[in-house]
Design a protein around this motif. Structure first.
Motif, PDB file in Angstrom:
ATOM      1  N   LEU A   6       0.842  -1.203   0.000  1.00 61.07           N
ATOM      2  CA  LEU A   6       0.000   0.000   0.000  1.00 61.07           C
ATOM      3  C   LEU A   6       0.869   1.241   0.000  1.00 61.07           C
ATOM      4  N   ASP A   7       0.680   2.067  -0.993  1.00 59.88           N
ATOM      5  CA  ASP A   7       1.519   3.263  -1.143  1.00 59.88           C
ATOM      6  C   ASP A   7       1.138   4.313  -0.123  1.00 59.88           C
ATOM      7  N   GLN A   8      -0.179   4.593   0.028  1.00 58.92           N
ATOM      8  CA  GLN A   8      -0.663   5.611   0.944  1.00 58.92           C
ATOM      9  C   GLN A   8      -2.139   5.347   1.227  1.00 58.92           C
ATOM     10  N   PRO A   9      -2.650   5.879   2.328  1.00 62.67           N
ATOM     11  CA  PRO A   9      -4.080   5.675   2.636  1.00 62.67           C
ATOM     12  C   PRO A   9      -4.948   6.223   1.495  1.00 62.67           C
ATOM     13  N   GLY A  10      -6.026   5.521   1.273  1.00 60.30           N
ATOM     14  CA  GLY A  10      -6.936   5.915   0.192  1.00 60.30           C
ATOM     15  C   GLY A  10      -6.749   5.114  -1.079  1.00 60.30           C
ATOM     16  N   THR A  11      -5.651   4.416  -1.190  1.00 61.96           N
ATOM     17  CA  THR A  11      -5.428   3.560  -2.368  1.00 61.96           C
ATOM     18  C   THR A  11      -5.860   2.142  -2.046  1.00 61.96           C
ATOM     19  N   SER A  12      -6.222   1.411  -3.061  1.00 62.95           N
ATOM     20  CA  SER A  12      -6.668   0.024  -2.879  1.00 62.95           C
ATOM     21  C   SER A  12      -5.514  -0.942  -3.177  1.00 62.95           C
ATOM     22  N   LEU A  13      -5.647  -2.159  -2.638  1.00 63.08           N
ATOM     23  CA  LEU A  13      -4.638  -3.200  -2.841  1.00 63.08           C
ATOM     24  C   LEU A  13      -5.349  -4.513  -3.133  1.00 63.08           C
ATOM     25  N   ASP A  14      -5.081  -5.057  -4.304  1.00 59.46           N
ATOM     26  CA  ASP A  14      -5.645  -6.348  -4.702  1.00 59.46           C
ATOM     27  C   ASP A  14      -4.561  -7.417  -4.546  1.00 59.46           C
ATOM     28  N   ILE A  15      -4.888  -8.438  -3.750  1.00 57.38           N
ATOM     29  CA  ILE A  15      -3.940  -9.542  -3.508  1.00 57.38           C
ATOM     30  C   ILE A  15      -4.529 -10.810  -4.104  1.00 57.38           C
ATOM     31  N   PHE A  16      -3.689 -11.522  -4.897  1.00 60.00           N
ATOM     32  CA  PHE A  16      -4.136 -12.771  -5.529  1.00 60.00           C
ATOM     33  C   PHE A  16      -3.263 -13.912  -4.999  1.00 60.00           C
ATOM     34  N   LEU A  17      -3.911 -14.939  -4.437  1.00 62.68           N
ATOM     35  CA  LEU A  17      -3.226 -16.091  -3.871  1.00 62.68           C
ATOM     36  C   LEU A  17      -3.652 -17.350  -4.616  1.00 62.68           C
ATOM     37  N   SER A  18      -2.682 -18.061  -5.173  1.00 61.20           N
ATOM     38  CA  SER A  18      -2.976 -19.306  -5.892  1.00 61.20           C
ATOM     39  C   SER A  18      -2.018 -20.398  -5.421  1.00 61.20           C
ATOM     40  N   ILE A  19      -2.518 -21.628  -5.353  1.00 64.99           N
ATOM     41  CA  ILE A  19      -1.720 -22.799  -4.955  1.00 64.99           C
ATOM     42  C   ILE A  19      -1.988 -23.905  -5.968  1.00 64.99           C
ATOM     43  N   CYS A  20      -0.914 -24.531  -6.497  1.00 66.38           N
ATOM     44  CA  CYS A  20      -1.065 -25.625  -7.462  1.00 66.38           C
ATOM     45  C   CYS A  20      -0.025 -26.703  -7.146  1.00 66.38           C
ATOM     46  N   ASP A  64       0.513  -8.954  -5.831  1.00 63.24           N
ATOM     47  CA  ASP A  64      -0.316  -7.775  -5.528  1.00 63.24           C
ATOM     48  C   ASP A  64      -0.016  -6.707  -6.564  1.00 63.24           C
ATOM     49  N   ASN A  65      -0.858  -5.664  -6.539  1.00 60.66           N
ATOM     50  CA  ASN A  65      -0.685  -4.530  -7.452  1.00 60.66           C
ATOM     51  C   ASN A  65      -0.218  -3.305  -6.699  1.00 60.66           C
ATOM     52  N   GLY A  66       0.630  -3.553  -5.670  1.00 56.23           N
ATOM     53  CA  GLY A  66       1.117  -2.458  -4.843  1.00 56.23           C
ATOM     54  C   GLY A  66       2.212  -1.660  -5.523  1.00 56.23           C
ATOM     55  N   LYS A  67       2.983  -0.928  -4.706  1.00 53.73           N
ATOM     56  CA  LYS A  67       3.972  -0.001  -5.251  1.00 53.73           C
ATOM     57  C   LYS A  67       5.230  -0.703  -5.753  1.00 53.73           C
ATOM     58  N   GLY A  68       5.458  -1.972  -5.372  1.00 54.29           N
ATOM     59  CA  GLY A  68       6.608  -2.721  -5.879  1.00 54.29           C
ATOM     60  C   GLY A  68       7.935  -2.199  -5.353  1.00 54.29           C
ATOM     61  N   MET A  69       9.011  -2.673  -5.979  1.00 46.82           N
ATOM     62  CA  MET A  69      10.370  -2.301  -5.557  1.00 46.82           C
ATOM     63  C   MET A  69      11.229  -2.024  -6.776  1.00 46.82           C
ATOM     64  N   CYS A 101       4.255  -1.284 -10.096  1.00 49.15           N
ATOM     65  CA  CYS A 101       3.457  -2.321 -10.777  1.00 49.15           C
ATOM     66  C   CYS A 101       3.052  -3.453  -9.829  1.00 49.15           C
ATOM     67  N   GLY A 102       3.816  -3.724  -8.813  1.00 50.38           N
ATOM     68  CA  GLY A 102       3.453  -4.773  -7.879  1.00 50.38           C
ATOM     69  C   GLY A 102       4.584  -5.759  -7.652  1.00 50.38           C
ATOM     70  N   THR A 103       4.286  -6.720  -6.787  1.00 50.45           N
ATOM     71  CA  THR A 103       5.281  -7.725  -6.383  1.00 50.45           C
ATOM     72  C   THR A 103       4.641  -9.113  -6.426  1.00 50.45           C
ATOM     73  N   MET A 104       5.427 -10.115  -6.844  1.00 52.96           N
ATOM     74  CA  MET A 104       4.957 -11.501  -6.849  1.00 52.96           C
ATOM     75  C   MET A 104       6.000 -12.355  -6.126  1.00 52.96           C
ATOM     76  N   ILE A 105       5.516 -13.137  -5.130  1.00 52.29           N
ATOM     77  CA  ILE A 105       6.370 -14.043  -4.363  1.00 52.29           C
ATOM     78  C   ILE A 105       5.899 -15.466  -4.615  1.00 52.29           C
ATOM     79  N   THR A 106       6.859 -16.361  -4.958  1.00 50.61           N
ATOM     80  CA  THR A 106       6.530 -17.753  -5.266  1.00 50.61           C
ATOM     81  C   THR A 106       7.313 -18.659  -4.329  1.00 50.61           C
ATOM     82  N   LEU A 107       6.570 -19.591  -3.676  1.00 50.02           N
ATOM     83  CA  LEU A 107       7.189 -20.613  -2.842  1.00 50.02           C
ATOM     84  C   LEU A 107       7.089 -21.951  -3.559  1.00 50.02           C
ATOM     85  N   HIS A 108       8.213 -22.686  -3.593  1.00 45.57           N
ATOM     86  CA  HIS A 108       8.277 -23.986  -4.282  1.00 45.57           C
ATOM     87  C   HIS A 108       8.916 -24.992  -3.326  1.00 45.57           C
TER      88      HIS A 108
END
Length: 601
Positions: free
Chosen positions: A494-508, A520-525, A580-587
């Motif tokens: 979350l960049d700042q209050p008032g902005t939305s954050l969509d989190i997508f969780l998938s397991i396969c 997520d579609n947060g501020k990224g790095m 653009c956001g961040t994606m974390i993958t656990l294997h």
């Protein structure tokens, strides 16, 4: 084996040493003696053969050079022309030419004898046509008619021959010929060369070289303490220090110039035949067996004595060592009877001393365990009482949170009530510590509760979308795996209050491996920031900059727990792009049941 039954350890070790060390060493020393004896014999025989072959080749080379010189001189132009004319027409009609030609012949002979330096002491020509005046190297061949060696040569078909004369024959040769020489009372070698007519092959004369054996044969053929002697088969005479009394046992001359050995009177001698002459060179000293057996015997004896000394030293050492061990065993029995209160004296630093040291440590452990057992028995009622009290404390917290949630709901604050209830569920899930693993379904319920709590602060701006097949919800993963991922996404996304954050969780599930992907579609790095995080996660000893301390501790915790629980096959990947956001993958490997999880841990 019956031989080892009812025997002490010392006797067993000594018997093993005898059968496995001493006896094989003695057998090996005998084998080494035989082998080294044969090897030394072959080496000695090889050296003797090489030496006698070199000596024979050297003598053959000198005699062959003399023989070649006699042929060249016999058929040289001055001598051959002079003898031919004397044979065909005589020299009475050509006195001036004969005198001039004779001077040239004499000069040629003198020159050859002087500059060739082959050990030739004299040279004479015996012509079949009697010269007008004998002397000056020319004689009538009739002087040789009664000499045995000349009679033998005259009837032979040889063009040249070599004869060995003893002092008696040498004197007779000079007396018959009518001249004296310095070698008249010594052995002498004669090289005879026929001078043949080129048209009728009739013998016109004989060129005879007189050679001193001492100048032809090297000093190793000395009559006193010489190493070799030469056997002249044609003359049946020898030159040098002959050591074989029965010369009839000497072999005939062979065309093979390689060294050979003969046995005479149980003694072995080395011989070698000359290539161009009927002469054989023999060693004066037989091959001595002690010469090659003594070194081999000395080496084998040293090995055998070393094996016996080694066995003696080993036996003494083992006996002394086991004496101390027996004393320690006796002391151990007394310690057991006395209740483990005494200790073994540690006076040695070897393995036996280490056994005593370890035994003393074991005694300390036993005493400590005895005291600990006594303390546990006395403290057990108190511990049970404490456990019952600890069960009451969490139950009191859960009941209190339920009261707060009910009160908020009665006053119309449904969101607050729901959040308090979600927090209670998270707290109950975290405090409950009955297993290291939890089902994916339990982790998802905790994830939903966590989102409900954070939505109070961010006014429902966080949306969690879950894509998990129902068949995977019963798979087990380590507890608290999803909670740090969600907190990391919320706190850093979350960049700042008032902005939305969509989190997508998938397991396969892929090839017995679970892939958990949270994006997520947060501020990224930025790339630099991502590199710092990855380096800190994989190398916890390195600190982040001061502005980043306290961040991403949850990622490092997850990474270390994955490696600890699942091994090196477990991986954590991070992909991020600024704004653009961040994606974390656990294997990591999939675990379906609790039993499998325990085995994996």
């Amino acid at each position: 084996m019956n031989i080892f039954q009812n025997r002490s350890m010392v006797h067993k070790i000594c018997l093993i040493s005898i059968f496995c060390l001493t006896i094989p060493s003695l057998l090996f020393s005998f084998y080494l003696y035989k082998r080294q004896s044969n090897e030394f014999y072959r080496q000695l025989l090889k050296e003797q053969n090489l030496s006698i072959e070199q000596t024979a080749n050297s003598v053959n080379s000198v005699l062959y050079s003399i023989n070649e010189l006699s042929h060249d001189l016999a058929y040289s132009d001055p001598l051959f022309t002079f003898v031919s004319r004397q044979y065909r027409v005589g020299l009475e009609k050509y006195p001036i030419w004969a005198k001039k030609q004779l001077n040239e012949v004499i000069s040629s002979i003198k020159y050859s004898l002087k500059f060739q330096n082959l050990g030739i002491s004299a040279a004479n020509i015996f012509t079949t046509q009697t010269p007008e005046q004998e002397g000056d190297y020319f004689w009538s061949f009739h002087r040789l008619a009664d000499l045995p060696f000349f009679q033998e040569f005259a009837v032979s078909e040889q063009f040249s021959a070599l004869y060995y004369l003893n002092p008696k024959d040498t004197k007779a040769f000079h007396e018959v010929c009518g001249y004296t020489s310095a070698s008249a009372d010594k052995d002498m070698i004669l090289i005879i060369q026929k001078i043949l007519n080129s048209s009728s092959d009739f013998c016109m004369g004989y060129l005879i070289f007189e050679c001193s054996p001492a100048k032809i044969f090297p000093s190793t053929f000395s009559s006193q303490n010489g190493n070799y002697f030469a056997w002249f088969e044609t003359s049946h005479r020898s030159y040098g220090n002959i050591s074989i009394s029965d010369t009839d046992k000497l072999p005939e001359h062979s065309s093979d110039t390689s060294a050979f050995s003969i046995t005479v009177d149980h003694q072995q001698y080395i011989g070698c035949s000359l290539k161009n002459f009927d002469i054989t060179v023999f060693s004066t000293q037989p091959l001595l067996t002690d010469a090659y057996k003594l070194p081999a015997f000395s080496l084998s004896l040293i090995l055998a004595v070393s094996a016996l000394i080694q066995l003696t030293v080993l036996t003494i050492f083992i006996r002394k060592s086991f004496d101390q061990l027996h004393k320690d065993l006796t002391l151990m029995d007394r310690i057991i009877v006395d209740g483990f209160h005494e200790k073994i004296p540690e006076v040695r630093t070897d393995e036996i001393g280490m056994i005593a040291h370890r035994y003393n440590i074991l005694l300390d452990k036993i005493n400590a365990l005895i005291q600990e057992t006594v303390q546990k028995e006395t403290a057990q009622p108190h511990a049970q009482l404490k456990a019952l009290q600890y069960q009451i404390n969490p139950h009191f917290i859960y009941n209190t949170l339920s009261v707060f949630s009910g009160y908020a709901s009665q006053n119309g604050q449904d969101t607050l009530a729901e959040s308090i209830a979600s927090f209670g569920q998270i707290l109950r899930y975290n405090i409950k510590n009955d297993s290291l693993y939890a089902s994916i379904d339990s982790e998802l319920h905790c994830a939903y509760s966590l989102i409900n709590v954070y939505n109070i602060r961010y006014f429902n701006q966080i949306q969690l979308t879950v894509d998990v097949p129902p068949a995977l919800k019963q798979f087990r993963i380590i507890k608290f795996l999803l909670q740090p991922l969600l907190e990391n996404s919320i706190l850093h996304g979350l960049d700042q209050p008032g902005t939305s954050l969509d989190i997508f969780l998938s397991i396969c599930l892929t090839d017995d491996f679970l892939d958990i992907e949270l994006s997520d579609n947060g501020k990224g790095m930025s790339p630099e920031r991502l590199a710092e995080v990855l380096n800190y996660m994989q190398h916890p000893s390195e600190e982040l900059p001061a502005s980043s301390k306290g961040s991403f501790i949850g990622l490092q915790n997850i990474y270390r727990r994955l490696k600890l629980f699942y091994g090196q096959s477990a991986q954590l990947y991070i992909e991020s792009e600024e704004q653009c956001g961040t994606m974390i993958t656990l294997h990591f490997p999939a675990i379906f049941s609790e039993t499998a999880g325990n085995l994996q841990s």
